[in-house]
Design a protein around this motif. Structure first.
Motif, PDB file in Angstrom:
ATOM      1  N   ALA A  50       1.697  -6.640  17.252  1.00  0.00           N
ATOM      2  CA  ALA A  50       1.209  -7.833  17.948  1.00  0.00           C
ATOM      3  C   ALA A  50       1.970  -8.088  19.247  1.00  0.00           C
ATOM      4  CB  ALA A  50       1.319  -9.054  17.036  1.00  0.00           C
ATOM      5  N   ARG A  51       3.154  -7.534  19.365  1.00  0.00           N
ATOM      6  CA  ARG A  51       3.958  -7.648  20.581  1.00  0.00           C
ATOM      7  C   ARG A  51       3.727  -6.480  21.531  1.00  0.00           C
ATOM      8  NH1 ARG A  51       6.091 -10.504  16.619  1.00  0.00           N
ATOM      9  NH2 ARG A  51       7.565 -12.203  17.023  1.00  0.00           N
ATOM     10  N   GLY A  52       2.735  -5.663  21.249  1.00  0.00           N
ATOM     11  CA  GLY A  52       2.395  -4.558  22.120  1.00  0.00           C
ATOM     12  C   GLY A  52       3.185  -3.297  21.879  1.00  0.00           C
ATOM     13  N   ILE A  53       3.939  -3.248  20.783  1.00  0.00           N
ATOM     14  CA  ILE A  53       4.753  -2.081  20.468  1.00  0.00           C
ATOM     15  C   ILE A  53       3.915  -1.092  19.662  1.00  0.00           C
ATOM     16  CG2 ILE A  53       6.800  -1.296  19.189  1.00  0.00           C
ATOM     17  CD1 ILE A  53       8.018  -4.071  19.901  1.00  0.00           C
ATOM     18  N   ARG A  54       4.017   0.168  19.994  1.00  0.00           N
ATOM     19  CA  ARG A  54       3.326   1.208  19.242  1.00  0.00           C
ATOM     20  C   ARG A  54       4.137   1.521  17.990  1.00  0.00           C
ATOM     21  NH1 ARG A  54       3.038   5.624  23.754  1.00  0.00           N
ATOM     22  NH2 ARG A  54       5.037   4.647  24.258  1.00  0.00           N
ATOM     23  N   VAL A  55       3.472   1.605  16.861  1.00  0.00           N
ATOM     24  CA  VAL A  55       4.170   1.682  15.575  1.00  0.00           C
ATOM     25  C   VAL A  55       3.754   2.920  14.804  1.00  0.00           C
ATOM     26  CG1 VAL A  55       4.616   0.531  13.368  1.00  0.00           C
ATOM     27  CG2 VAL A  55       4.314  -0.838  15.450  1.00  0.00           C
ATOM     28  N   ALA A  56       4.765   3.671  14.359  1.00  0.00           N
ATOM     29  CA  ALA A  56       4.567   4.737  13.386  1.00  0.00           C
ATOM     30  C   ALA A  56       4.992   4.190  12.030  1.00  0.00           C
ATOM     31  CB  ALA A  56       5.398   5.962  13.749  1.00  0.00           C
ATOM     32  N   GLY A 111       7.260  -4.252   4.942  1.00  0.00           N
ATOM     33  CA  GLY A 111       7.065  -3.208   5.926  1.00  0.00           C
ATOM     34  C   GLY A 111       5.748  -3.348   6.669  1.00  0.00           C
ATOM     35  N   ALA A 112       4.677  -3.656   5.946  1.00  0.00           N
ATOM     36  CA  ALA A 112       3.379  -3.861   6.582  1.00  0.00           C
ATOM     37  C   ALA A 112       3.422  -5.066   7.507  1.00  0.00           C
ATOM     38  CB  ALA A 112       2.300  -4.038   5.526  1.00  0.00           C
ATOM     39  N   ALA A 113       4.104  -6.124   7.080  1.00  0.00           N
ATOM     40  CA  ALA A 113       4.202  -7.322   7.912  1.00  0.00           C
ATOM     41  C   ALA A 113       5.022  -7.053   9.169  1.00  0.00           C
ATOM     42  CB  ALA A 113       4.827  -8.457   7.108  1.00  0.00           C
ATOM     43  N   ALA A 114       6.089  -6.279   9.038  1.00  0.00           N
ATOM     44  CA  ALA A 114       6.903  -5.937  10.205  1.00  0.00           C
ATOM     45  C   ALA A 114       6.104  -5.081  11.182  1.00  0.00           C
ATOM     46  CB  ALA A 114       8.164  -5.203   9.771  1.00  0.00           C
ATOM     47  N   ALA A 115       5.359  -4.113  10.658  1.00  0.00           N
ATOM     48  CA  ALA A 115       4.539  -3.269  11.525  1.00  0.00           C
ATOM     49  C   ALA A 115       3.523  -4.111  12.283  1.00  0.00           C
ATOM     50  CB  ALA A 115       3.842  -2.193  10.692  1.00  0.00           C
ATOM     51  N   ALA A 116       2.900  -5.058  11.592  1.00  0.00           N
ATOM     52  CA  ALA A 116       1.907  -5.921  12.236  1.00  0.00           C
ATOM     53  C   ALA A 116       2.541  -6.806  13.300  1.00  0.00           C
ATOM     54  CB  ALA A 116       1.196  -6.768  11.186  1.00  0.00           C
ATOM     55  N   LEU A 125       5.880   4.803   8.410  1.00  0.00           N
ATOM     56  CA  LEU A 125       6.311   5.861   7.498  1.00  0.00           C
ATOM     57  C   LEU A 125       6.175   5.377   6.062  1.00  0.00           C
ATOM     58  CD1 LEU A 125       7.375   6.808  10.216  1.00  0.00           C
ATOM     59  CD2 LEU A 125       9.563   7.355   9.135  1.00  0.00           C
ATOM     60  N   ASP A 126       5.549   6.191   5.229  1.00  0.00           N
ATOM     61  CA  ASP A 126       5.340   5.761   3.852  1.00  0.00           C
ATOM     62  C   ASP A 126       4.935   6.962   2.998  1.00  0.00           C
ATOM     63  OD1 ASP A 126       4.945   2.716   2.653  1.00  0.00           O
ATOM     64  OD2 ASP A 126       3.893   4.232   1.466  1.00  0.00           O
ATOM     65  N   LEU A 127       5.178   6.842   1.701  1.00  0.00           N
ATOM     66  CA  LEU A 127       4.685   7.841   0.762  1.00  0.00           C
ATOM     67  C   LEU A 127       3.168   7.856   0.720  1.00  0.00           C
ATOM     68  CD1 LEU A 127       7.145   7.230  -2.221  1.00  0.00           C
ATOM     69  CD2 LEU A 127       7.051   9.281  -0.789  1.00  0.00           C
ATOM     70  N   LYS A 128       2.548   6.744   1.108  1.00  0.00           N
ATOM     71  CA  LYS A 128       1.092   6.626   1.128  1.00  0.00           C
ATOM     72  C   LYS A 128       0.639   6.307   2.554  1.00  0.00           C
ATOM     73  CE  LYS A 128       1.038   4.868  -3.629  1.00  0.00           C
ATOM     74  NZ  LYS A 128       0.681   3.724  -4.512  1.00  0.00           N
ATOM     75  N   PRO A 129       0.691   7.281   3.425  1.00  0.00           N
ATOM     76  CA  PRO A 129       0.387   6.998   4.840  1.00  0.00           C
ATOM     77  C   PRO A 129      -1.033   6.527   5.078  1.00  0.00           C
ATOM     78  CG  PRO A 129       0.506   9.371   4.439  1.00  0.00           C
ATOM     79  CD  PRO A 129       1.028   8.693   3.199  1.00  0.00           C
ATOM     80  N   ASP A 130      -1.964   6.907   4.200  1.00  0.00           N
ATOM     81  CA  ASP A 130      -3.356   6.474   4.367  1.00  0.00           C
ATOM     82  C   ASP A 130      -3.515   4.975   4.150  1.00  0.00           C
ATOM     83  OD1 ASP A 130      -4.011   9.084   4.857  1.00  0.00           O
ATOM     84  OD2 ASP A 130      -4.812   9.476   2.852  1.00  0.00           O
ATOM     85  N   GLU A 131      -2.510   4.327   3.548  1.00  0.00           N
ATOM     86  CA  GLU A 131      -2.582   2.893   3.297  1.00  0.00           C
ATOM     87  C   GLU A 131      -1.895   2.065   4.379  1.00  0.00           C
ATOM     88  OE1 GLU A 131      -1.401   1.945  -0.691  1.00  0.00           O
ATOM     89  OE2 GLU A 131      -2.660   3.500  -1.586  1.00  0.00           O
ATOM     90  N   VAL A 132      -1.344   2.725   5.380  1.00  0.00           N
ATOM     91  CA  VAL A 132      -0.745   2.009   6.510  1.00  0.00           C
ATOM     92  C   VAL A 132      -1.863   1.448   7.378  1.00  0.00           C
ATOM     93  CG1 VAL A 132       0.642   2.245   8.605  1.00  0.00           C
ATOM     94  CG2 VAL A 132       1.357   3.393   6.491  1.00  0.00           C
ATOM     95  N   ALA A 133      -1.808   0.150   7.625  1.00  0.00           N
ATOM     96  CA  ALA A 133      -2.895  -0.521   8.344  1.00  0.00           C
ATOM     97  C   ALA A 133      -2.809  -0.281   9.844  1.00  0.00           C
ATOM     98  CB  ALA A 133      -2.859  -2.025   8.054  1.00  0.00           C
ATOM     99  N   ALA A 134      -3.970  -0.055  10.466  1.00  0.00           N
ATOM    100  CA  ALA A 134      -4.060   0.032  11.919  1.00  0.00           C
ATOM    101  C   ALA A 134      -3.677  -1.322  12.526  1.00  0.00           C
ATOM    102  CB  ALA A 134      -5.487   0.413  12.318  1.00  0.00           C
ATOM    103  N   PRO A 135      -3.125  -1.320  13.736  1.00  0.00           N
ATOM    104  CA  PRO A 135      -3.035  -0.194  14.654  1.00  0.00           C
ATOM    105  C   PRO A 135      -1.839   0.731  14.435  1.00  0.00           C
ATOM    106  CG  PRO A 135      -2.178  -2.148  15.717  1.00  0.00           C
ATOM    107  CD  PRO A 135      -2.698  -2.594  14.371  1.00  0.00           C
ATOM    108  N   ALA A 136      -0.991   0.462  13.447  1.00  0.00           N
ATOM    109  CA  ALA A 136       0.082   1.405  13.148  1.00  0.00           C
ATOM    110  C   ALA A 136      -0.523   2.737  12.725  1.00  0.00           C
ATOM    111  CB  ALA A 136       0.983   0.857  12.043  1.00  0.00           C
ATOM    112  N   VAL A 137       0.180   3.809  13.030  1.00  0.00           N
ATOM    113  CA  VAL A 137      -0.249   5.158  12.664  1.00  0.00           C
ATOM    114  C   VAL A 137       0.558   5.604  11.452  1.00  0.00           C
ATOM    115  CG1 VAL A 137      -0.345   7.566  13.406  1.00  0.00           C
ATOM    116  CG2 VAL A 137      -0.869   5.724  15.040  1.00  0.00           C
TER     117      VAL A 137
END
Length: 246
Positions: free
Chosen positions: A28-34, A19-24, A36-48
């Motif tokens: 990288a293709r300019g898509i804005r990413v939300a 999931g983290a790799a897909a978000a990244a 979603l996770d049980l641990k949202p604080d561990e989602v790496a930027a630039p994903a929200v």
């Protein structure tokens, strides 16, 4: 014309692994990413990061609503959140069957269902489900996990048929073993972790596990206009394990 930097993706299980790799890869293709996770604080930027429990319909609907409130739209759904299970048909009790199927299968239904009204408004709508090569190949002591991933395979094809005329493409990736933190924890429990890793590498014709980034790139391909002519496809990223016999 829709450009990638105006598109929005929601990715479940975005804090680690595939999931983290897909978000990244999407970011990288300019898509804005939300993410979603049980641990949202561990989602790496630039994903929200957005808190989401895929076993709770209200939580899923709330997470999608937050993504729409933040970004104004949803164009891409990456259904990735999942859990593993080991054992033959006697190895998991009814409660474990319910738990795994609730996360791995019904969790995907909940997220796709919540996002569907927004996808119907998108000019570039896509859903990518994380399946597994275990849906295609029988392996020992993975009965429950394989059953859940087999359901995802069929779910992907059925969803693709239902929504293709609405302009929503639905595909899946089917990884083999991927070098994620979960695999590392499993290997660490073996009597000889190094030997266990070597044996797992050897099962793959490429001679190694897939990297999360490789699966993430496959997901990004299926989610974006690079694969605009593709729907109802399950793309294996498995080092050849399901098709090659060396």
């Amino acid at each position: 014309m829709t450009t990638s930097d105006s598109l929005v993706a929601v990715v479940s299980g975005a804090a680690s692994g595939i999931g983290a790799a897909a978000a990244a890869a999407l970011a990288a293709r300019g898509i804005r990413v939300a993410g979603l996770d049980l641990k949202p604080d561990e989602v790496a930027a630039p994903a929200v990061g957005i808190a989401c429990d895929v076993t709770d319909d209200a939580s899923v609907r709330g997470a999608v609503a937050q993504a729409v409130e933040r970004f104004g739209r949803v164009d891409i759904v990456v259904n990735n959140a999942g859990i593993a299970a080991q054992g033959d048909i006697t190895g998991n009790d009814d409660d474990e069957w319910r738990r795994v199927l609730d996360v791995n299968v019904i969790g995907m239904v909940r997220l796709a269902r919540a996002a569907l009204p927004h996808l119907r408004e998108s000019p570039a709508a896509a859903i990518v489900n994380t399946c597994s090569v275990f849906a295609l190949t029988g392996v020992p002591r993975r009965t429950l996990y394989s059953a859940s991933k087999g359901a995802i395979y069929s779910l992907t094809l059925a969803m693709a048929a239902d929504h293709v005329r609405e302009g929503i493409r639905v595909n899946a990736v089917a990884p083999g073993a991927v070098d994620t933190p979960w695999i590392a924890r499993v290997l660490a429990l073996a009597p000889d972790p190094a030997a266990a890793r070597a044996e797992l590498n050897e099962r793959h014709p490429l001679g190694r596990l897939a990297r999360p980034e490789e699966v993430g790139e496959a997901i990004a391909y299926l989610a974006t206009s690079a694969s605009s002519g593709t729907t109802g496809t399950v793309l294996t990223v498995d080092g050849g394990i399901h098709a090659l016999r060396l």
